[in-house]
Design a protein around this motif. Sequence first.
Motif, PDB file in Angstrom:
ATOM      1  N   PRO A  35      -1.717   2.396   2.436  1.00 48.11           N
ATOM      2  CA  PRO A  35      -3.225   2.749   1.836  1.00 48.11           C
ATOM      3  C   PRO A  35      -3.746   1.067   2.350  1.00 48.11           C
ATOM      4  CG  PRO A  35      -1.475   2.146   0.051  1.00 48.11           C
ATOM      5  CD  PRO A  35      -0.762   2.579   1.437  1.00 48.11           C
ATOM      6  N   GLU A  36      -3.244   0.080   2.712  1.00 45.66           N
ATOM      7  CA  GLU A  36      -3.775  -1.224   3.032  1.00 45.66           C
ATOM      8  C   GLU A  36      -4.435  -1.079   4.421  1.00 45.66           C
ATOM      9  OE1 GLU A  36       0.705  -1.918   3.495  1.00 45.66           O
ATOM     10  OE2 GLU A  36      -0.743  -0.570   2.508  1.00 45.66           O
ATOM     11  N   ARG A  37      -4.338   0.203   5.254  1.00 47.56           N
ATOM     12  CA  ARG A  37      -5.052   0.394   6.136  1.00 47.56           C
ATOM     13  C   ARG A  37      -6.176   1.399   6.382  1.00 47.56           C
ATOM     14  NH1 ARG A  37      -4.040  -3.907   6.747  1.00 47.56           N
ATOM     15  NH2 ARG A  37      -2.262  -5.034   8.122  1.00 47.56           N
ATOM     16  N   ILE A  38      -6.480   2.028   4.916  1.00 45.80           N
ATOM     17  CA  ILE A  38      -7.383   2.811   4.950  1.00 45.80           C
ATOM     18  C   ILE A  38      -8.649   2.526   4.357  1.00 45.80           C
ATOM     19  CG2 ILE A  38      -7.968   5.130   3.979  1.00 45.80           C
ATOM     20  CD1 ILE A  38      -5.707   5.219   5.779  1.00 45.80           C
ATOM     21  N   MET A  64     -22.598  11.543  -2.974  1.00 50.27           N
ATOM     22  CA  MET A  64     -21.782  10.636  -3.733  1.00 50.27           C
ATOM     23  C   MET A  64     -21.068   9.874  -2.866  1.00 50.27           C
ATOM     24  SD  MET A  64     -20.249   9.820  -7.168  1.00 50.27           S
ATOM     25  CE  MET A  64     -19.471   8.250  -7.708  1.00 50.27           C
ATOM     26  N   PRO A  65     -21.022   8.856  -1.834  1.00 53.62           N
ATOM     27  CA  PRO A  65     -20.040   8.418  -1.134  1.00 53.62           C
ATOM     28  C   PRO A  65     -18.805   7.642  -1.768  1.00 53.62           C
ATOM     29  CG  PRO A  65     -22.450   7.881  -0.237  1.00 53.62           C
ATOM     30  CD  PRO A  65     -22.386   8.268  -1.444  1.00 53.62           C
ATOM     31  N   GLY A  66     -17.568   7.838  -1.394  1.00 50.87           N
ATOM     32  CA  GLY A  66     -16.581   7.353  -2.156  1.00 50.87           C
ATOM     33  C   GLY A  66     -16.086   8.209  -3.424  1.00 50.87           C
ATOM     34  N   GLU A  67     -16.780   9.444  -3.575  1.00 56.53           N
ATOM     35  CA  GLU A  67     -16.338  10.313  -4.670  1.00 56.53           C
ATOM     36  C   GLU A  67     -14.992  10.505  -4.725  1.00 56.53           C
ATOM     37  OE1 GLU A  67     -18.158  13.923  -7.079  1.00 56.53           O
ATOM     38  OE2 GLU A  67     -18.634  13.760  -4.904  1.00 56.53           O
ATOM     39  N   MET A  68     -14.427  11.062  -3.580  1.00 58.81           N
ATOM     40  CA  MET A  68     -12.975  11.278  -3.737  1.00 58.81           C
ATOM     41  C   MET A  68     -12.215  10.162  -4.439  1.00 58.81           C
ATOM     42  SD  MET A  68     -10.521  13.505  -1.239  1.00 58.81           S
ATOM     43  CE  MET A  68     -10.137  11.957  -0.160  1.00 58.81           C
ATOM     44  N   LEU A  69     -12.246   8.879  -3.924  1.00 58.84           N
ATOM     45  CA  LEU A  69     -11.332   7.804  -4.181  1.00 58.84           C
ATOM     46  C   LEU A  69     -11.700   7.421  -5.630  1.00 58.84           C
ATOM     47  CD1 LEU A  69     -11.697   5.574  -0.946  1.00 58.84           C
ATOM     48  CD2 LEU A  69      -9.644   6.849  -1.964  1.00 58.84           C
ATOM     49  N   THR A  70     -12.987   7.543  -6.015  1.00 56.84           N
ATOM     50  CA  THR A  70     -13.146   7.035  -7.454  1.00 56.84           C
ATOM     51  C   THR A  70     -13.151   8.159  -8.530  1.00 56.84           C
ATOM     52  OG1 THR A  70     -15.714   7.783  -6.981  1.00 56.84           O
ATOM     53  CG2 THR A  70     -15.140   5.524  -6.412  1.00 56.84           C
ATOM     54  N   ASN A  71     -13.225   9.528  -8.418  1.00 52.52           N
ATOM     55  CA  ASN A  71     -13.579  10.498  -9.388  1.00 52.52           C
ATOM     56  C   ASN A  71     -12.586  11.614  -9.446  1.00 52.52           C
ATOM     57  OD1 ASN A  71     -15.719   8.944 -10.350  1.00 52.52           O
ATOM     58  ND2 ASN A  71     -17.336  10.336  -9.598  1.00 52.52           N
ATOM     59  N   ASP A  72     -11.846  11.573  -8.141  1.00 47.25           N
ATOM     60  CA  ASP A  72     -10.999  12.910  -8.045  1.00 47.25           C
ATOM     61  C   ASP A  72      -9.691  12.421  -8.948  1.00 47.25           C
ATOM     62  OD1 ASP A  72      -8.445  14.385  -6.750  1.00 47.25           O
ATOM     63  OD2 ASP A  72     -10.321  15.370  -6.099  1.00 47.25           O
ATOM     64  N   LYS A  73      -9.115  13.592  -9.941  1.00 45.50           N
ATOM     65  CA  LYS A  73      -8.086  13.208 -10.639  1.00 45.50           C
ATOM     66  C   LYS A  73      -6.969  13.333  -9.937  1.00 45.50           C
ATOM     67  CE  LYS A  73     -10.256  15.368 -14.839  1.00 45.50           C
ATOM     68  NZ  LYS A  73     -10.462  16.509 -15.828  1.00 45.50           N
ATOM     69  N   GLU A  75      -5.975  -0.294  -8.513  1.00 45.83           N
ATOM     70  CA  GLU A  75      -6.141  -1.465  -7.487  1.00 45.83           C
ATOM     71  C   GLU A  75      -6.131  -1.063  -5.997  1.00 45.83           C
ATOM     72  OE1 GLU A  75      -3.313  -5.598  -6.263  1.00 45.83           O
ATOM     73  OE2 GLU A  75      -2.606  -4.251  -7.911  1.00 45.83           O
ATOM     74  N   THR A  76      -4.987  -0.062  -5.774  1.00 45.48           N
ATOM     75  CA  THR A  76      -4.886   0.563  -4.225  1.00 45.48           C
ATOM     76  C   THR A  76      -6.384   1.262  -4.072  1.00 45.48           C
ATOM     77  OG1 THR A  76      -2.604   0.942  -4.477  1.00 45.48           O
ATOM     78  CG2 THR A  76      -3.745   2.313  -2.856  1.00 45.48           C
ATOM     79  N   ARG A  77      -6.789   2.103  -5.111  1.00 45.98           N
ATOM     80  CA  ARG A  77      -8.227   2.624  -4.601  1.00 45.98           C
ATOM     81  C   ARG A  77      -9.129   1.650  -4.370  1.00 45.98           C
ATOM     82  NH1 ARG A  77      -9.647   5.943  -9.157  1.00 45.98           N
ATOM     83  NH2 ARG A  77      -7.854   5.237 -10.207  1.00 45.98           N
ATOM     84  N   ALA A  78      -9.213   0.597  -4.931  1.00 42.39           N
ATOM     85  CA  ALA A  78     -10.188  -0.387  -4.877  1.00 42.39           C
ATOM     86  C   ALA A  78     -10.055  -1.171  -3.656  1.00 42.39           C
ATOM     87  CB  ALA A  78     -10.129  -1.665  -6.041  1.00 42.39           C
ATOM     88  N   MET A 123      -9.098   0.564  -1.032  1.00 43.09           N
ATOM     89  CA  MET A 123      -9.396   1.298  -0.005  1.00 43.09           C
ATOM     90  C   MET A 123     -11.234   1.449  -0.046  1.00 43.09           C
ATOM     91  SD  MET A 123      -6.801   4.800   0.461  1.00 43.09           S
ATOM     92  CE  MET A 123      -6.503   4.767  -1.422  1.00 43.09           C
ATOM     93  N   LEU A 124     -11.640   1.143  -1.272  1.00 46.09           N
ATOM     94  CA  LEU A 124     -12.963   1.515  -1.436  1.00 46.09           C
ATOM     95  C   LEU A 124     -13.764  -0.090  -0.838  1.00 46.09           C
ATOM     96  CD1 LEU A 124     -13.449   2.845  -4.863  1.00 46.09           C
ATOM     97  CD2 LEU A 124     -14.122   3.831  -3.059  1.00 46.09           C
ATOM     98  N   ALA A 125     -13.130  -1.240  -0.657  1.00 47.43           N
ATOM     99  CA  ALA A 125     -13.871  -2.243  -0.343  1.00 47.43           C
ATOM    100  C   ALA A 125     -12.844  -3.353   0.291  1.00 47.43           C
ATOM    101  CB  ALA A 125     -14.406  -2.950  -1.585  1.00 47.43           C
ATOM    102  N   GLY A 126     -11.789  -3.643  -0.261  1.00 44.29           N
ATOM    103  CA  GLY A 126     -10.949  -4.763   0.153  1.00 44.29           C
ATOM    104  C   GLY A 126     -10.410  -4.583   1.491  1.00 44.29           C
ATOM    105  N   ASN A 127     -10.152  -3.490   2.140  1.00 45.51           N
ATOM    106  CA  ASN A 127      -9.766  -3.199   3.524  1.00 45.51           C
ATOM    107  C   ASN A 127     -10.724  -3.200   4.486  1.00 45.51           C
ATOM    108  OD1 ASN A 127      -7.410  -2.750   2.198  1.00 45.51           O
ATOM    109  ND2 ASN A 127      -7.309  -0.403   2.397  1.00 45.51           N
TER     110      ASN A 127
END
Length: 355
Positions: free
Chosen positions: A299-302, A317-326, A335-338, A340-344
């Motif tokens: 996930p650190e390469r996504i 809504m860009p990023g909807e799957m990473l933020t809202n998908d159950k 932390e991992t999703r954060a 993928m959303l920005a840190g990587n």
Amino acid sequence: MPPSLPDFSQQSSEGKGEEWINLRQRDLSQFDKDDETVLSSHNVDMFVGDKFFRTVEPNCFDPRVRIKEMDATGVDIQVISTVPILFSYDKPIKPATLLVRCLNDHIASVCLEYPKRFVGLATVPLQDVAASVVELRHAKNDLGLKGVEIGTEINGKQLDCPEFEPFWSACEELDMPIFIHPLGYGLEKENSDRWGSYWSAWLIGMPSETALAIHAILSSGILVRHPKLRLCFAHAGGAYVPLLGRIQHGYDCRPDLVAHSSQGVSPQNYLQSHQHNIWLDSLVHDPDLLDLICKKIGPERIIMGSDYPFPLGEMPMPGEMLTNDKVVGEMFSRETRARMLAGNAIEFLGLYDMF
């Protein structure tokens, strides 16, 4: 993309007779055509020569519209890059270089005007590698762009073609990460019967183009010769990751056909979480596939991919799957999703001084 483009068929004698992209404003007969506010608030039709290609809305060319939509969907910063059909790899180099400079200057101007909202990628005229290196240096040193976007092939030449070696060297020297995006539109032009129906060129052809590009790069030893390159492939690497087992098996059972130029590094060696060359974006529209690519590459390469503002992206809504998908929320920690959303993306683009 800019809201308008010069007529590049008139920019030099080499450009005459070519089918250049041109942008045509709509429904402006009752307005003042010199009013920039009016021009940026209406849809634009894209034509290739005189053939209609697609209609784009103001969010494709007006940063003010983009910022409103970003604010509405919780997007702090966008990385902006050229619409791939504007690469113009099939055009004569002199007018193509003028077009590329126009596109890069425009992206840089948007980033300069809104430095806290946009980060820009350059484009280069890769049909001429020497001209591309010149433009790459201008984009980095003069415009402050943070990377470069290229296509998956250049006029039928795969990215492992030896003539591109100086470009890879320049990207290493300048520390310019590379975003690789498929073209798609060329497939239907080559064979409309095969690719023209069911949106096949976009749905099947684009992922196949990306897989071929990764296959060429990883099989050819480019990353052995240029170990500092950072490459991100659009649409989660297309069809490559689901085919990785088959490709690795081919590497093992027929090294004479697959491994002859790899310099001893197999495809699976490249797709490890500790490697620093290959990133994929997250745009898969499928939690199970996102889980698979994270298991294969880490996930650190996504990096979050949106394909904004086009319909095959995550819209509205860009990023909807990473933020809202159950399901995704159960698969990955906050932390991992954060990451993928920005840190990587910050790591890939080397934006530590900005963020």
